[in-house]
Motif scaffolding. Structure first.
Motif, PDB file in Angstrom:
ATOM      1  N   THR A  94      44.567  46.941  66.037  1.00 28.44           N
ATOM      2  CA  THR A  94      43.613  48.057  66.059  1.00 28.44           C
ATOM      3  C   THR A  94      42.400  47.730  66.929  1.00 28.44           C
ATOM      4  N   ASP A  95      42.589  46.904  67.955  1.00 27.07           N
ATOM      5  CA  ASP A  95      41.412  46.494  68.715  1.00 27.07           C
ATOM      6  C   ASP A  95      40.856  47.605  69.604  1.00 27.07           C
ATOM      7  N   GLN A  96      41.519  48.761  69.667  1.00 24.61           N
ATOM      8  CA  GLN A  96      40.956  49.934  70.331  1.00 24.61           C
ATOM      9  C   GLN A  96      40.810  51.100  69.349  1.00 24.61           C
ATOM     10  N   ALA A  97      40.848  50.825  68.057  1.00 23.91           N
ATOM     11  CA  ALA A  97      40.856  51.907  67.074  1.00 23.91           C
ATOM     12  C   ALA A  97      39.856  51.698  65.954  1.00 23.91           C
ATOM     13  N   THR A  98      38.752  51.005  66.213  1.00 26.16           N
ATOM     14  CA  THR A  98      37.724  50.828  65.192  1.00 26.16           C
ATOM     15  C   THR A  98      36.716  51.970  65.271  1.00 26.16           C
ATOM     16  N   ASP A  99      35.852  52.044  64.270  1.00 26.06           N
ATOM     17  CA  ASP A  99      34.785  53.055  64.299  1.00 26.06           C
ATOM     18  C   ASP A  99      33.865  52.852  65.496  1.00 26.06           C
ATOM     19  N   PHE A 100      33.670  51.591  65.910  1.00 22.65           N
ATOM     20  CA  PHE A 100      32.825  51.320  67.077  1.00 22.65           C
ATOM     21  C   PHE A 100      33.414  51.983  68.324  1.00 22.65           C
ATOM     22  N   HIS A 101      34.725  51.873  68.479  1.00 23.37           N
ATOM     23  CA  HIS A 101      35.364  52.481  69.644  1.00 23.37           C
ATOM     24  C   HIS A 101      35.285  53.998  69.587  1.00 23.37           C
ATOM     25  N   ALA A 102      35.510  54.559  68.413  1.00 25.92           N
ATOM     26  CA  ALA A 102      35.442  56.012  68.268  1.00 25.92           C
ATOM     27  C   ALA A 102      34.058  56.535  68.653  1.00 25.92           C
ATOM     28  N   LYS A 103      33.014  55.845  68.228  1.00 21.40           N
ATOM     29  CA  LYS A 103      31.653  56.269  68.566  1.00 21.40           C
ATOM     30  C   LYS A 103      31.415  56.220  70.074  1.00 21.40           C
ATOM     31  N   ALA A 108      23.978  42.524  69.932  1.00 19.21           N
ATOM     32  CA  ALA A 108      24.621  41.285  69.510  1.00 19.21           C
ATOM     33  C   ALA A 108      24.643  41.119  67.997  1.00 19.21           C
ATOM     34  N   LYS A 109      23.878  41.977  67.299  1.00 19.57           N
ATOM     35  CA  LYS A 109      23.842  41.910  65.836  1.00 19.57           C
ATOM     36  C   LYS A 109      24.764  42.934  65.188  1.00 19.57           C
ATOM     37  N   LEU A 110      25.503  43.688  65.987  1.00 19.88           N
ATOM     38  CA  LEU A 110      26.442  44.660  65.425  1.00 19.88           C
ATOM     39  C   LEU A 110      27.452  43.946  64.531  1.00 19.88           C
ATOM     40  N   ARG A 111      27.707  44.513  63.378  1.00 21.72           N
ATOM     41  CA  ARG A 111      28.682  43.956  62.455  1.00 21.72           C
ATOM     42  C   ARG A 111      29.529  45.082  61.885  1.00 21.72           C
ATOM     43  N   ALA A 112      30.730  44.753  61.468  1.00 26.79           N
ATOM     44  CA  ALA A 112      31.638  45.739  60.896  1.00 26.79           C
ATOM     45  C   ALA A 112      31.268  46.043  59.451  1.00 26.79           C
ATOM     46  N   ASP A 113      31.577  47.259  59.037  1.00 32.97           N
ATOM     47  CA  ASP A 113      31.335  47.653  57.652  1.00 32.97           C
ATOM     48  C   ASP A 113      32.524  47.348  56.752  1.00 32.97           C
ATOM     49  N   VAL A 114      33.595  46.809  57.341  1.00 38.10           N
ATOM     50  CA  VAL A 114      34.788  46.456  56.569  1.00 38.10           C
ATOM     51  C   VAL A 114      35.018  44.962  56.714  1.00 38.10           C
ATOM     52  N   PRO A 115      35.771  44.355  55.794  1.00 35.05           N
ATOM     53  CA  PRO A 115      36.067  42.920  55.926  1.00 35.05           C
ATOM     54  C   PRO A 115      36.715  42.617  57.260  1.00 35.05           C
ATOM     55  N   ILE A 116      36.389  41.472  57.845  1.00 34.86           N
ATOM     56  CA  ILE A 116      36.850  41.147  59.188  1.00 34.86           C
ATOM     57  C   ILE A 116      38.363  41.101  59.275  1.00 34.86           C
ATOM     58  N   ARG A 145      34.929  47.444  74.671  1.00 32.07           N
ATOM     59  CA  ARG A 145      35.316  46.249  73.917  1.00 32.07           C
ATOM     60  C   ARG A 145      34.159  45.834  73.008  1.00 32.07           C
ATOM     61  N   ILE A 146      34.513  45.389  71.831  1.00 36.02           N
ATOM     62  CA  ILE A 146      33.537  44.762  70.945  1.00 36.02           C
ATOM     63  C   ILE A 146      34.187  43.529  70.352  1.00 36.02           C
ATOM     64  N   HIS A 147      33.530  42.387  70.529  1.00 36.18           N
ATOM     65  CA  HIS A 147      34.084  41.099  70.087  1.00 36.18           C
ATOM     66  C   HIS A 147      33.205  40.581  68.955  1.00 36.18           C
ATOM     67  N   LEU A 148      33.626  40.895  67.733  1.00 37.50           N
ATOM     68  CA  LEU A 148      32.845  40.558  66.544  1.00 37.50           C
ATOM     69  C   LEU A 148      33.016  39.096  66.159  1.00 37.50           C
ATOM     70  N   PRO A 149      31.994  38.490  65.558  1.00 40.40           N
ATOM     71  CA  PRO A 149      32.145  37.122  65.054  1.00 40.40           C
ATOM     72  C   PRO A 149      33.334  37.031  64.098  1.00 40.40           C
TER      73      PRO A 149
END
Length: 210
Positions: free
Chosen positions: A44-53, A29-37, A92-96
């Motif tokens: 790109t909701d299926q093309a982030t680094d989180f999805h690739a991993k 639940a503390k996962l955050r993106a390394d790029v501006p939101i 799926r990842i739903h970031l703040p």
């Protein structure tokens, strides 16, 4: 099928620990993106680094447990041992401050056919604006968020029931995957392809059997 919640043994099917290792965090639940939101657009909701991993780790780290999970939960829900299932679940990842999918929709809008049953499985607490929102009744276009915790799966007819996300204002990231199953008695090989992955919606490509 009206949306329903099904419990499962999250200690036996400990996806949370696997995902925590993949992302090197002690709390998903503390996962955050390394790029501006604002860089994480709905396109790109299926093309982030989180999805690739996740997809890179699926075959070596997740596939076996996923198939065991399918074998454990799906027959009881579908009331049959004869079914096909989505070979690789949709992560799926739903970031703040962001959304996890781009629009409210039915899966039927994206080439999926009648007979599919959707299993939505969160690995973090899901509530309010970080959860999936589903119509309160079929065709009502009035949406309510689902409240679930790890160890629970939401099962519903996503082909016909409209659903989606709103901007996550909880301050907590929601991590989940979802997959689709079809009783073989209802299965007809489609000539269409999935929109995101471009996979043929038939057994041997998008779907598999145990």
């Amino acid at each position: 099928m009206h949306p329903a919640v099904h419990d499962y043994d999250s200690t036996k099917f400990d996806f949370v620990s696997i995902l925590s290792r993949i992302y090197d965090v002690d709390d998903l639940a503390k996962l955050r993106a390394d790029v501006p939101i604002d860089v994480l657009t709905v396109e790109t909701d299926q093309a982030t680094d989180f999805h690739a991993k996740f997809y890179d780790a699926f075959e070596p780290s997740i596939r076996t447990l996923y198939r065991e999970f399918i074998a454990s939960i799906v027959p009881d829900v579908l009331k049959t041992d004869e079914f096909c299932f989505q070979r690789v679940p949709t992560f799926r990842i739903h970031l703040p401050g962001n959304v996890a999918v781009g629009e409210f929709h039915t899966d039927g809008d994206y080439n999926h056919g009648d007979g599919e049953i959707n299993f939505w499985v969160p690995f973090t607490p899901a509530w309010g604006s970080n959860s999936v929102w589903i119509e309160d009744e079929l065709g009502s276009a009035k949406y309510e968020p689902v409240t679930l915790n790890p160890g629970q799966a939401l099962v519903f007819d996503a082909v016909n029931w409209s659903h989606g996300n709103v901007v996550n204002e909880t301050g907590h990231t929601r991590v989940s995957f979802d997959f689709r199953c079809i009783p073989l008695k209802n299965y007809t090989a489609s000539t269409l392809k999935s929109v995101d992955a471009g996979l043929g919606l038939w057994i041997g490509e998008y779907f598999d059997v145990l």
